[in-house]
Scaffold this active site. Structure first.
Site, PDB file in Angstrom:
ATOM      1  N   GLY A 190     -15.507  27.392  46.782  1.00  0.00           N
ATOM      2  CA  GLY A 190     -15.774  28.724  46.243  1.00  0.00           C
ATOM      3  C   GLY A 190     -15.303  28.912  44.812  1.00  0.00           C
ATOM      4  N   ASN A 193     -22.402  27.023  55.823  1.00  0.00           N
ATOM      5  CA  ASN A 193     -21.268  27.795  56.337  1.00  0.00           C
ATOM      6  C   ASN A 193     -21.348  29.190  55.712  1.00  0.00           C
ATOM      7  OD1 ASN A 193     -18.854  28.875  57.127  1.00  0.00           O
ATOM      8  ND2 ASN A 193     -17.569  27.506  55.894  1.00  0.00           N
ATOM      9  N   TRP A 194     -21.849  30.108  56.488  1.00  0.00           N
ATOM     10  CA  TRP A 194     -22.038  31.459  55.941  1.00  0.00           C
ATOM     11  C   TRP A 194     -20.732  32.251  55.877  1.00  0.00           C
ATOM     12  CZ3 TRP A 194     -27.154  33.530  58.602  1.00  0.00           C
ATOM     13  CH2 TRP A 194     -28.245  32.872  58.030  1.00  0.00           C
ATOM     14  N   LYS A 195     -19.681  31.736  56.513  1.00  0.00           N
ATOM     15  CA  LYS A 195     -18.401  32.461  56.527  1.00  0.00           C
ATOM     16  C   LYS A 195     -18.638  33.889  57.041  1.00  0.00           C
ATOM     17  CE  LYS A 195     -16.970  29.352  52.919  1.00  0.00           C
ATOM     18  NZ  LYS A 195     -16.121  29.047  51.785  1.00  0.00           N
ATOM     19  N   HIS A 245     -11.762  24.570  59.345  1.00  0.00           N
ATOM     20  CA  HIS A 245     -12.065  24.926  57.954  1.00  0.00           C
ATOM     21  C   HIS A 245     -10.771  25.357  57.267  1.00  0.00           C
ATOM     22  CE1 HIS A 245     -13.577  26.987  54.449  1.00  0.00           C
ATOM     23  NE2 HIS A 245     -14.655  26.248  54.581  1.00  0.00           N
ATOM     24  N   GLU A 298     -10.120  27.692  55.319  1.00  0.00           N
ATOM     25  CA  GLU A 298      -9.833  29.135  55.369  1.00  0.00           C
ATOM     26  C   GLU A 298      -9.200  29.516  56.698  1.00  0.00           C
ATOM     27  OE1 GLU A 298     -13.751  30.396  54.229  1.00  0.00           O
ATOM     28  OE2 GLU A 298     -13.390  29.564  52.234  1.00  0.00           O
ATOM     29  N   GLU A 350     -13.443  18.483  52.321  1.00  0.00           N
ATOM     30  CA  GLU A 350     -13.555  19.646  51.434  1.00  0.00           C
ATOM     31  C   GLU A 350     -12.249  19.831  50.674  1.00  0.00           C
ATOM     32  OE1 GLU A 350     -16.811  22.515  52.916  1.00  0.00           O
ATOM     33  OE2 GLU A 350     -14.947  23.091  53.850  1.00  0.00           O
ATOM     34  N   GLY A 392     -21.118  26.455  51.329  1.00  0.00           N
ATOM     35  CA  GLY A 392     -20.768  27.859  51.518  1.00  0.00           C
ATOM     36  C   GLY A 392     -21.672  28.755  50.703  1.00  0.00           C
ATOM     37  N   GLY A 393     -21.189  29.167  49.531  1.00  0.00           N
ATOM     38  CA  GLY A 393     -21.883  30.158  48.708  1.00  0.00           C
ATOM     39  C   GLY A 393     -23.373  29.900  48.518  1.00  0.00           C
ATOM     40  N   SER A 405     -18.256  23.867  46.531  1.00  0.00           N
ATOM     41  CA  SER A 405     -19.094  24.234  45.395  1.00  0.00           C
ATOM     42  C   SER A 405     -20.333  23.355  45.226  1.00  0.00           C
ATOM     43  CB  SER A 405     -18.270  24.276  44.102  1.00  0.00           C
ATOM     44  OG  SER A 405     -17.264  25.284  44.193  1.00  0.00           O
TER      45      SER A 405
HETATM   46  P1  PGA Z   1     -18.483  26.662  48.868  1.00  0.00           P
HETATM   47  O1  PGA Z   1     -17.825  26.606  50.330  1.00  0.00           O
HETATM   48  O2  PGA Z   1     -19.750  25.862  48.935  1.00  0.00           O
HETATM   49  O3  PGA Z   1     -18.745  28.135  48.623  1.00  0.00           O
HETATM   50  O4  PGA Z   1     -17.492  26.087  47.914  1.00  0.00           O
HETATM   51  C1  PGA Z   1     -17.818  25.423  51.064  1.00  0.00           C
HETATM   52  C2  PGA Z   1     -17.089  25.637  52.360  1.00  0.00           C
HETATM   53  O5  PGA Z   1     -16.120  26.406  52.378  1.00  0.00           O
HETATM   54  O6  PGA Z   1     -17.449  25.047  53.394  1.00  0.00           O
END
Ligand code: PGA
Length: 254
Positions: A176, A12-14, A98, A100, A170, A236-237, A215
């Site tokens: 994050g 997930n590159w956001k 998601h 967010e 999640e 994500g990250g 994470s």
């Molecule tokens: P993260 O994000 O790996 O940076 O914690 C995961 C996500 O939001 O899908």
């Protein structure tokens, strides 16, 4: 009998990576990804980089997903992107719900109850995200929250298609933050989500793939992905770096 659930890792590159940056990632990632074992690999760039990623991933094992979609095919929905637009580009999956989007963009369970079946009907793999806040976990409300989200968001999915959904658990406090759920917490929550699917259909519960997200990085992937109910990761990250995402995918593969 042990169910055969093929592991899946999704990036997930956001809101990260221009087309040029996405292209650089794929140039490094695709040849190495083709050497991985049994694992499905999905990269979810921002809309603007979807076409670039589809083109660079063509002929490889890498599949491409969007990070959201609208459930209507067309109309007066400024800023939104529809299923036919994604299909035309060669997109095969879509992250839905998601945290967010739920937190910052008022994504509701009512909308998700429309989006998930719409994605399935179009042949897109929905990656439905669910999870609790830190306050909810501390108040022992995790199961209540997961039950509410899973039941509401999958309410309009036919039993016959439940196993085609991918669910990502999640915990919001782990996204994050560098804080992952402990293996016990992740296994318990994901086992609970599987049982919720089982309330609809026992076969679907055995077949549905449930990912952990929050994470995940190369140092914790093997432990989390080795847990019995965890079928992969939404990353994500760490997915912004080809070498780190490859290491996670390798930990998921068999
Ligand atoms: P993260 O994000 O790996 O940076 O914690 C995961 C996500 O939001 O899908």
């Amino acid at each position: 009998m042990t169910p055969e659930r093929r592991p899946l890792v999704a990036a997930n590159w956001k809101m990260n990576k221009t087309n040029a940056e996405a292209g650089e990632f794929l140039d490094e990632f695709v040849p190495a990804a083709d050497e991985l074992g049994e694992v499905d690999v999905v990269v979810c760039p921002p809309y603007t980089a979807l076409e670039t990623v589809v083109e660079r991933a063509r002929g490889s094992r890498v599949r491409v997903g969007a990070q959201n979609m609208h459930e209507e095919d067309a109309g007066a929905f400024t800023g939104e992107v529809s299923v036919p637009m994604l299909l035309e580009l060669g997109v095969e999956a879509v992250i839905l719900g998601h945290s967010e989007r739920r937190q910052h963009f008022a994504e509701s369970d009512a909308a998700l109850a429309r989006k998930v079946p719409r994605a399935l009907a179009a042949g897109l793999v929905p990656i439905l995200c669910v999870g609790e806040t830190e306050d909810e976990r501390e108040a022992e409300e995790t199961e209540r929250k997961l039950r509410q989200q899973v039941q509401a968001d999958l309410a309009a999915v036919d039993v016959g298609q439940l196993a085609d959904v991918v669910i990502a658990y999640e915990p919001i406090w782990a996204i994050g933050t560098g804080k992952t759920a402990t293996p016990d917490q992740a296994q318990a929550a994901i086992g609970f989500v599987r049982a919720l699917v089982g309330d609809r259909d026992a076969g679907a519960a055995q077949a549905v793939r449930i990912l952990y997200g929050g994470s995940v990085d190369p140092s914790n992937a093997a432990e989390l992905l080795g847990l019995p109910d965890i079928d992969g990761a939404l990353v994500g990250g760490a997915s912004l770096h080809a070498d780190r995402f490859l290491a996670i995918a390798a930990a998921a593969g068999t």
